[in-house]
Structure formats: structure tokens, C-alpha cells
Design an enzyme around this catalytic site. Structure first.
Site, PDB file in Angstrom:
ATOM      1  N   ARG A 271      37.092  29.508  44.281  1.00  0.00           N
ATOM      2  CA  ARG A 271      38.483  29.922  44.449  1.00  0.00           C
ATOM      3  C   ARG A 271      39.173  28.918  45.355  1.00  0.00           C
ATOM      4  NH1 ARG A 271      40.027  32.644  48.809  1.00  0.00           N
ATOM      5  NH2 ARG A 271      38.019  33.693  49.124  1.00  0.00           N
ATOM      6  N   HIS A 275      42.295  34.249  49.203  1.00  0.00           N
ATOM      7  CA  HIS A 275      41.906  35.454  48.457  1.00  0.00           C
ATOM      8  C   HIS A 275      43.137  36.132  47.862  1.00  0.00           C
ATOM      9  CE1 HIS A 275      39.858  39.196  47.455  1.00  0.00           C
ATOM     10  NE2 HIS A 275      40.738  39.852  48.190  1.00  0.00           N
ATOM     11  N   TYR A 284      37.485  30.970  57.651  1.00  0.00           N
ATOM     12  CA  TYR A 284      36.086  31.124  57.247  1.00  0.00           C
ATOM     13  C   TYR A 284      35.568  29.986  56.361  1.00  0.00           C
ATOM     14  CZ  TYR A 284      38.459  33.203  53.160  1.00  0.00           C
ATOM     15  OH  TYR A 284      39.287  33.446  52.079  1.00  0.00           O
TER      16      TYR A 284
END
Length: 374
Positions: A271, A275, A284
């Protein structure tokens, strides 16, 4: 319509070695767009299908960018981007027939518009509408599922129903890597294998369940191995290689349609974007990781491969991008049109029979609306 024979019994269990995935992900095209050594057991899709896949991937990426922009403009409440997962989204759709069913997640809007659904209807749910926006029965696309893995159980149930009715149809369930940690997913695999339901599970392993990396979700060597214990034929594929994705899924769908049982296919992808628009991925993951995956861009990889085969030229590439821009313009026009709200709709479909409290609340709101109009 005659019903098919009941699902085979235990005497027709598959041998363990027949369930194992390839030791490394199936790949037809290297990251630089050159042809890789062809894997055994899978065929290169026809050039016409690959060129069509390229057109859809270009349009899909432009749609994704447009939907992201609409979120920033306040036209969508939320949008989960699938940039970088085009090969999975388009490959999954192209492996199906019109009569087959698709059970998507919230991240699969690109697949839905590629299947031919109205983009404005697809985005209704993400706009904040109270229904999925399109007709699942007419489109053979289930509502986009936000709870993780619950759609896998529904997909297996649909597949079993289709088998019992004797319909020549297959179900494909999209799921993310995080969904494979849910109990529903494992129950779905088990039941699908026992009933030999005509269903294919496509796991789009984009490496993160929101901010949780794959290493913190499972100790399995690959998610594809999760099907073996249930008796499900499993495979893993380079999810950024459209040629490989389409080849493997076409094979999986053909086997399921023939009554040979379900398949679990893990597509290794990434991805590229957050998100959702509410996420900050820099907390992260680092930029170097993203750059590394961008070098394996599925759209650029397929374009280079097709140019090398002599089946794609500058004129076709330009035409694909122009068509994508026209498509994005139609999406903008549809989503920028203000709709008239119907406040009383919030009381519909809460219960089959409205409770006294709901009736009272509806009456109060109706009276307030009427007074404001006066």
C-alpha cells in the site's frame, strides 16, 4: 434447474503435496519489466487480456487519485487508497465472468469500478451514505465490507448456494493480510474446503494491517500456508506482477468452477499511500521502504513488459491516459453534485418492525422539520 451432486466426502481429500504453494511467489515479469523465467503450471495470458488489463490499471490509478482528492475536498468522508495494488484489483476482476460474484473489502473500490459499477454508487458508502450505493443482486458484487473477514463467511455461503442451485458461477473474496488473523477467515476456509465450495480467496498482503507489520501478525512463512491445514489449495504470487496475478487467479477460478474445491491465493503487494486519509504512515514506516516498493510499481512494470513484447506503443499509452482523465472528470462531476438530504431516512431499516422509541423519535424529527419549513 437441477441441483448438482452433494459435496464430495472425506474419501476425496486432496494429497498434502497438492495443496502446497510455490516456495517463492509466482512471477512472470521482473521488477524492471523484463520477462522472468516462466513458472511451471501456469500460462501467460493472451496479449489482448494484458493490454486490456493495462488500460484498466491506468484508469484505476487515476480513479484512486481522484477519490483521494475528493476526500481532501470534503466530498468523501474517508477513502482507503489502493495505489500500488492495481495488479491485484484488476487481475481479480479480469479472472471472473459477469455471472461470478465478488465479495470486496473497503479498500477495493478500484476493482468495483473496473467491473463496471457506477463510480458515484461505489463511493456512496465512503461518502457517508446509509447503504452500499449499488444493487448487489444486479451487479453480483456484495457490499464493501469494513469489519475484517466477515465477508469471507458470506462469500462461502454464496458459493455453496450457487453450487446447490447448479449455477456455473464462482465467488471471489478479497481480503487483506490483517483479515487473515480473524477467526471468521479460518472458519470460512474450513467450511469451503469441507463443502468444496467454488470460492477463491484473494489475500492482498500489503504488508500492514493499518500500522501493524506482517511480522507482528503471524509467524507463518507466508500467508498462503494458512490454507493447507484446512485442505485448501494454496498459492502465493508477486502481487505487483499483473501477468502472474491474472495467470494464477485464472487457474484458481477455473479449478473452482470445475468443482475441484476452493483456492487461497496470497498476493505480495504494498500500500503506497496511508491506510486512509486519517492515517499518518510516517509513524510506522520509513520513506526508504516506500521507495523500494515504488521501484516495483505494477503499472510501470506491465507497461514496460508489453512494450517489450511489441503489443503496446506510445499511441496506445496516450489513449489509455486520456481515457483515464475523461473517466476522472466524470467522477468529479458526479461527486460534486450536491444531493438533497432526507433526514427521515435514518429511521429506515434499523429494525424490521420499528420500536416505539424509534416511532416517537421519528415523529419528533418530522414535526421539527415541518415547523422549520413553515
Amino acid at each position: 434447474m437441477l441441483m448438482r451432486e452433494p459435496a464430495p466426502g472425506l474419501e476425496q481429500r486432496q494429497a498434502a503435496e497438492d495443496l502446497l504453494p510455490s516456495p517463492v511467489p509466482v512471477r512472470f515479469v521482473a521488477e524492471d519489466g523484463t520477462a522472468a523465467d516462466p513458472p511451471a503450471g501456469y500460462a501467460v495470458p493472451e496479449d489482448e487480456r494484458l493490454v486490456e488489463a493495462y488500460r484498466r490499471m491506468v484508469a484505476g490509478r487515476r480513479f484512486d487519485r481522484q477519490a483521494t482528492a475528493l476526500t481532501k475536498q470534503g466530498r468523501l468522508a474517508v477513502y482507503p487508497s489502493s495505489r500500488g495494488q492495481e495488479a491485484c484489483q484488476i487481475g481479480g476482476v479480469l479472472a471472473l465472468r459477469d455471472a461470478d460474484w465478488l465479495f470486496p473489502t473497503y479498500r477495493d473500490s478500484m476493482a468495483l469500478v473496473s467491473r463496471g459499477l457506477d463510480p458515484a454508487e461505489v463511493l456512496t458508502l465512503l461518502q457517508g451514505g446509509w447503504h452500499c450505493g449499488y444493487d448487489p443482486a444486479a451487479t453480483r458484487v456484495a457490499p464493501q465490507c469494513t469489519p475484517l473477514a466477515t465477508q469471507t463467511l458470506h462469500a462461502v455461503g454464496m458459493a455453496e448456494a450457487l453450487r446447490r442451485k447448479g449455477e456455473d458461477a464462482v465467488v471471489m473474496a478479497f481480503i487483506g493480510d490483517g483479515g487473515t488473523s480473524e477467526g471468521d477467515f479460518h472458519e470460512a476456509l474450513n467450511y469451503a474446503a469441507v463443502r468444496r465450495a467454488p470460492v477463491v480467496f484473494l489475500v492482498q498482503n500489503n504488508q500492514y494491517a493499518i500500522s501493524v507489520p506482517l511480522a507482528k501478525q503471524t509467524a507463518a512463512p507466508a500467508l498462503a500456508y494458512k490454507g493447507i491445514g484446512y485442505g485448501v489449495r494454496s498459492e502465493q504470487v508477486d502481487g505487483n506482477d499483473l501477468v502472474a496475478v491474472l495467470s494464477v487467479l485464472t487457474t484458481a477460478v477455473r479449478h473452482a468452477r470445475a468443482g475441484d474445491g476452493p483456492w487461497l491465493v496470497e498476493a505480495h503487494t504494498y500500500r503506497m499511500d496511508p491506510h486512509t486519509n486519517a492515517d499518518d504512515p510516517t509513524r510506522y514506516r520509513d520513506g526508504g521502504e516506500v521507495e523500494q516498493w515504488e521501484s516495483a510499481d505494477p503499472v510501470a512494470r506491465l507497461e514496460t513488459y508489453l512494450r517489450g513484447r511489441g503489443v503496446l506503443d506510445d499511441e496506445q499509452v496516450t489513449a489509455a491516459h486520456e481515457a483515464a482523465e475523461e473517466f476522472a472528470a466524470r467522477v468529479r462531476e458526479a461527486m460534486n453534485a450536491d444531493s438533497e438530504p432526507a433526514p427521515l431516512e435514518i429511521f429506515e431499516h434499523v429494525f424490521a418492525e420499528p420500536t416505539p422509541q424509534l416511532r416517537e423519535q421519528r415523529a419528533l424529527l418530522a414535526a421539527e422539520l415541518s415547523a422549520s419549513e413553515d
